[in-house]
Design a protein around this motif. Structure first.
Motif, PDB file in Angstrom:
ATOM      1  N   LYS A 120       0.822  -1.205   0.000  1.00  0.00           N
ATOM      2  CA  LYS A 120       0.000   0.000   0.000  1.00  0.00           C
ATOM      3  C   LYS A 120       0.857   1.256   0.000  1.00  0.00           C
ATOM      4  N   GLU A 121       0.352   2.265  -0.695  1.00  0.00           N
ATOM      5  CA  GLU A 121       0.959   3.583  -0.607  1.00  0.00           C
ATOM      6  C   GLU A 121       0.662   4.158   0.778  1.00  0.00           C
ATOM      7  N   TYR A 122       1.435   5.149   1.173  1.00  0.00           N
ATOM      8  CA  TYR A 122       1.245   5.713   2.510  1.00  0.00           C
ATOM      9  C   TYR A 122      -0.180   6.236   2.700  1.00  0.00           C
ATOM     10  N   SER A 123      -0.728   6.823   1.662  1.00  0.00           N
ATOM     11  CA  SER A 123      -2.080   7.395   1.753  1.00  0.00           C
ATOM     12  C   SER A 123      -3.152   6.325   1.954  1.00  0.00           C
ATOM     13  N   GLN A 124      -2.819   5.068   1.644  1.00  0.00           N
ATOM     14  CA  GLN A 124      -3.772   3.964   1.799  1.00  0.00           C
ATOM     15  C   GLN A 124      -3.672   3.293   3.167  1.00  0.00           C
ATOM     16  N   LYS A 125      -2.629   3.615   3.895  1.00  0.00           N
ATOM     17  CA  LYS A 125      -2.421   2.987   5.198  1.00  0.00           C
ATOM     18  C   LYS A 125      -3.341   3.587   6.260  1.00  0.00           C
ATOM     19  N   LYS A 126      -3.456   2.883   7.379  1.00  0.00           N
ATOM     20  CA  LYS A 126      -4.274   3.358   8.489  1.00  0.00           C
ATOM     21  C   LYS A 126      -3.375   3.926   9.585  1.00  0.00           C
ATOM     22  N   ASN A 127      -3.968   4.662  10.486  1.00  0.00           N
ATOM     23  CA  ASN A 127      -3.212   5.239  11.603  1.00  0.00           C
ATOM     24  C   ASN A 127      -2.986   4.162  12.668  1.00  0.00           C
ATOM     25  N   ILE A 128      -2.016   3.299  12.369  1.00  0.00           N
ATOM     26  CA  ILE A 128      -1.738   2.158  13.246  1.00  0.00           C
ATOM     27  C   ILE A 128      -0.266   2.153  13.643  1.00  0.00           C
ATOM     28  N   ILE A 129      -0.029   1.994  14.944  1.00  0.00           N
ATOM     29  CA  ILE A 129       1.305   1.725  15.482  1.00  0.00           C
ATOM     30  C   ILE A 129       1.339   0.236  15.802  1.00  0.00           C
ATOM     31  N   LEU A 130       2.362  -0.452  15.328  1.00  0.00           N
ATOM     32  CA  LEU A 130       2.418  -1.908  15.459  1.00  0.00           C
ATOM     33  C   LEU A 130       3.561  -2.335  16.374  1.00  0.00           C
ATOM     34  N   HIS A 131       3.293  -3.368  17.157  1.00  0.00           N
ATOM     35  CA  HIS A 131       4.329  -3.982  17.998  1.00  0.00           C
ATOM     36  C   HIS A 131       4.139  -5.489  17.918  1.00  0.00           C
ATOM     37  N   VAL A 132       5.219  -6.219  17.630  1.00  0.00           N
ATOM     38  CA  VAL A 132       5.144  -7.679  17.508  1.00  0.00           C
ATOM     39  C   VAL A 132       6.196  -8.297  18.421  1.00  0.00           C
ATOM     40  N   SER A 133       5.756  -9.170  19.334  1.00  0.00           N
ATOM     41  CA  SER A 133       6.718  -9.799  20.244  1.00  0.00           C
ATOM     42  C   SER A 133       6.042 -10.905  21.042  1.00  0.00           C
ATOM     43  N   ARG A 134       6.840 -11.612  21.827  1.00  0.00           N
ATOM     44  CA  ARG A 134       6.306 -12.538  22.830  1.00  0.00           C
ATOM     45  C   ARG A 134       5.987 -11.681  24.053  1.00  0.00           C
ATOM     46  N   VAL A 135       4.742 -11.299  24.161  1.00  0.00           N
ATOM     47  CA  VAL A 135       4.318 -10.273  25.118  1.00  0.00           C
ATOM     48  C   VAL A 135       4.527 -10.741  26.556  1.00  0.00           C
ATOM     49  N   GLY A 136       5.275  -9.946  27.306  1.00  0.00           N
ATOM     50  CA  GLY A 136       5.480 -10.235  28.720  1.00  0.00           C
ATOM     51  C   GLY A 136       6.767 -10.960  29.039  1.00  0.00           C
ATOM     52  N   THR A 137       7.535 -11.356  28.023  1.00  0.00           N
ATOM     53  CA  THR A 137       8.821 -12.007  28.288  1.00  0.00           C
ATOM     54  C   THR A 137       9.873 -10.945  28.596  1.00  0.00           C
ATOM     55  N   TYR A 138      10.878 -11.333  29.358  1.00  0.00           N
ATOM     56  CA  TYR A 138      11.898 -10.368  29.788  1.00  0.00           C
ATOM     57  C   TYR A 138      12.617  -9.698  28.618  1.00  0.00           C
ATOM     58  N   PRO A 139      13.080 -10.463  27.603  1.00  0.00           N
ATOM     59  CA  PRO A 139      13.816  -9.803  26.510  1.00  0.00           C
ATOM     60  C   PRO A 139      12.999  -8.744  25.783  1.00  0.00           C
ATOM     61  N   LYS A 140      11.669  -8.953  25.679  1.00  0.00           N
ATOM     62  CA  LYS A 140      10.837  -8.053  24.871  1.00  0.00           C
ATOM     63  C   LYS A 140      10.429  -6.786  25.612  1.00  0.00           C
ATOM     64  N   GLU A 150       2.971  13.686  10.141  1.00  0.00           N
ATOM     65  CA  GLU A 150       3.163  12.414   9.437  1.00  0.00           C
ATOM     66  C   GLU A 150       4.068  12.531   8.217  1.00  0.00           C
ATOM     67  N   GLU A 151       4.291  13.729   7.754  1.00  0.00           N
ATOM     68  CA  GLU A 151       5.161  13.894   6.589  1.00  0.00           C
ATOM     69  C   GLU A 151       6.570  13.379   6.883  1.00  0.00           C
ATOM     70  N   GLN A 152       6.962  13.408   8.160  1.00  0.00           N
ATOM     71  CA  GLN A 152       8.278  12.891   8.537  1.00  0.00           C
ATOM     72  C   GLN A 152       8.379  11.388   8.276  1.00  0.00           C
ATOM     73  N   ILE A 153       7.226  10.719   8.219  1.00  0.00           N
ATOM     74  CA  ILE A 153       7.205   9.288   7.904  1.00  0.00           C
ATOM     75  C   ILE A 153       7.139   9.081   6.398  1.00  0.00           C
ATOM     76  N   SER A 154       6.160   9.705   5.765  1.00  0.00           N
ATOM     77  CA  SER A 154       5.883   9.450   4.348  1.00  0.00           C
ATOM     78  C   SER A 154       7.010   9.909   3.427  1.00  0.00           C
ATOM     79  N   LYS A 155       7.726  10.963   3.801  1.00  0.00           N
ATOM     80  CA  LYS A 155       8.767  11.494   2.914  1.00  0.00           C
ATOM     81  C   LYS A 155       9.959  10.545   2.771  1.00  0.00           C
ATOM     82  N   LEU A 156      10.035   9.534   3.653  1.00  0.00           N
ATOM     83  CA  LEU A 156      11.163   8.602   3.618  1.00  0.00           C
ATOM     84  C   LEU A 156      10.885   7.358   2.778  1.00  0.00           C
ATOM     85  N   ASP A 157       9.676   7.234   2.232  1.00  0.00           N
ATOM     86  CA  ASP A 157       9.308   6.014   1.507  1.00  0.00           C
ATOM     87  C   ASP A 157      10.277   5.695   0.372  1.00  0.00           C
TER      88      ASP A 157
END
Length: 363
Positions: free
Chosen positions: A182-202, A332-339
């Protein structure tokens, strides 16, 4: 040419997401560039693993350590390249067995190490194990590291068998899964985090501390990953303290369907990593491919994936996260301008073609 992987699954259940990680993608790339036959050998105490196989490759999963080691011993002279992972005692044993009367055949070791672990190996922290690990690194035909800082550290030790292999995203997967970036304009206002939730390293505690100080407004936070039982109470306490965030922050649990995970990457704009330590996270290259702005602690690979803060941001403390995220949500331009820069950087450093071309040069 026969290429064989030997890997210890630590007794965990083999899940389909493993085939997208470097324990399969690395030998797969070697198979492609050498036009060889690939065989995968796993050791695990988990009985369920014996029913698993990957694509069309010969896959053996043993729950008996003796049988696992004996397979290596009996097959060693019929193997052209043996691929090992991680600097551990089991890897040392596998290497010694493989090289018995078989010094001319190659052993490649993909370290999956961070700089701190390497420094510990070359200090007195591991005592006799440290000696064995240093021997393993020195004697393997090629020792692959994932980051520039690890490469430079080992080069200072006068080692000539060190090469960089950056974990990358297999570009072919997008077409195979019918995913269109997706182009930036098609994306949603989402912050994502992926991990084993609650483990010490994460370090999920840090994530929650950051989120309660962010002005989310119309933004949502999606947290993907298995949640540790002992952390569920902390999540409840967090929402009791911050009821206004219940609609903004979603704990989605573990998602084993990789296509669905990629769809979340495709929709999100910002990726957060709060880990205390990591190897070179495959998730880094995956979210970079989908043009996420990466905000992370200074884990292994952070400097490489952000190109030294040019394409993302490395934080030293909680306040750095809070300040940077609040700035990005308002501008948000600080994000999209780096694509465009991200696309160029991926092509230069992390594309499948670049990685395979580099392996051809090395081998």
């Amino acid at each position: 040419m026969k290429i064989v992987l030997y890997f210890d699954l630590f007794g965990s259940k083999y899940e389909n997401i493993y085939q997208y990680k470097d324990i399969y993608q690395f030998p797969k790339k070697l198979k492609n560039i050498l036009n060889g036959n690939l065989e995968l050998n796993f050791y695990s105490k988990n009985e369920e693993n014996k029913f698993f196989f990957i694509e069309n490759n010969k896959t053996n999963i043993s729950n008996n350590i003796f049988n696992f080691l004996m397979t290596l011993f009996l097959q060693r002279k019929k193997t052209d390249i043996c691929i090992l992972f991680h600097v551990r005692l089991i890897t040392f044993c596998l290497f010694i067995i493989y090289k018995l009367g078989n010094k001319n055949n190659k052993a490649f070791l993909k370290g999956d190490v961070n700089l701190k672990y390497l420094k510990d190996i070359y200090s007195n922290k591991f005592f006799f194990k440290g000696y064995l690990y240093r021997y393993l690194i020195r004697k393997t035909d090629i020792f692959f590291v994932e980051t520039k800082e690890c490469y430079e550290f080992l080069k200072e030790k006068k080692l000539n068998n060190i090469e960089i292999y950056s974990n990358n995203f297999d570009n072919n997967l997008l077409s195979e899964m019918n995913i269109v970036k997706k182009e930036y304009s098609q994306k949603k206002n989402i912050i994502l985090h992926v991990s084993r939730v609650g483990t010490y390293p994460k370090n999920t505690e840090l994530l929650l501390e950051i989120l309660e100080n962010i002005e989310l407004n119309n933004w949502e936070v999606y947290i993907l990953g298995k949640i540790e039982e002992n952390f569920k109470l902390k999540i409840s306490e967090f929402f009791d303290k911050n009821p206004h965030l219940i609609e903004n922050i979603k704990f989605l649990g573990q998602i084993t369907d990789k296509k669905k995970v990629y769809e979340y990457y495709n929709e999100s704009k910002i990726y957060l990593c709060t880990s205390r330590y990591e190897g070179f996270s495959i998730a880094f290259t995956e979210v970079l491919i989908f043009n996420n702005y990466i905000i992370t602690t200074n884990v292994s690979g952070a400097k490489d994936i952000t190109n030294n803060n040019e394409l993302g941001y490395i934080c030293k403390r909680e306040e750095d996260f809070i300040k940077k995220i609040n700035i990005l949500l308002k501008d948000e331009e600080q994000i999209s301008k780096l694509d465009k820069k991200r696309e160029e950087y991926i092509k230069k450093i992390f594309s499948t073609k670049h990685i395979e071309d580099k392996l051809k040069e090395i081998i």
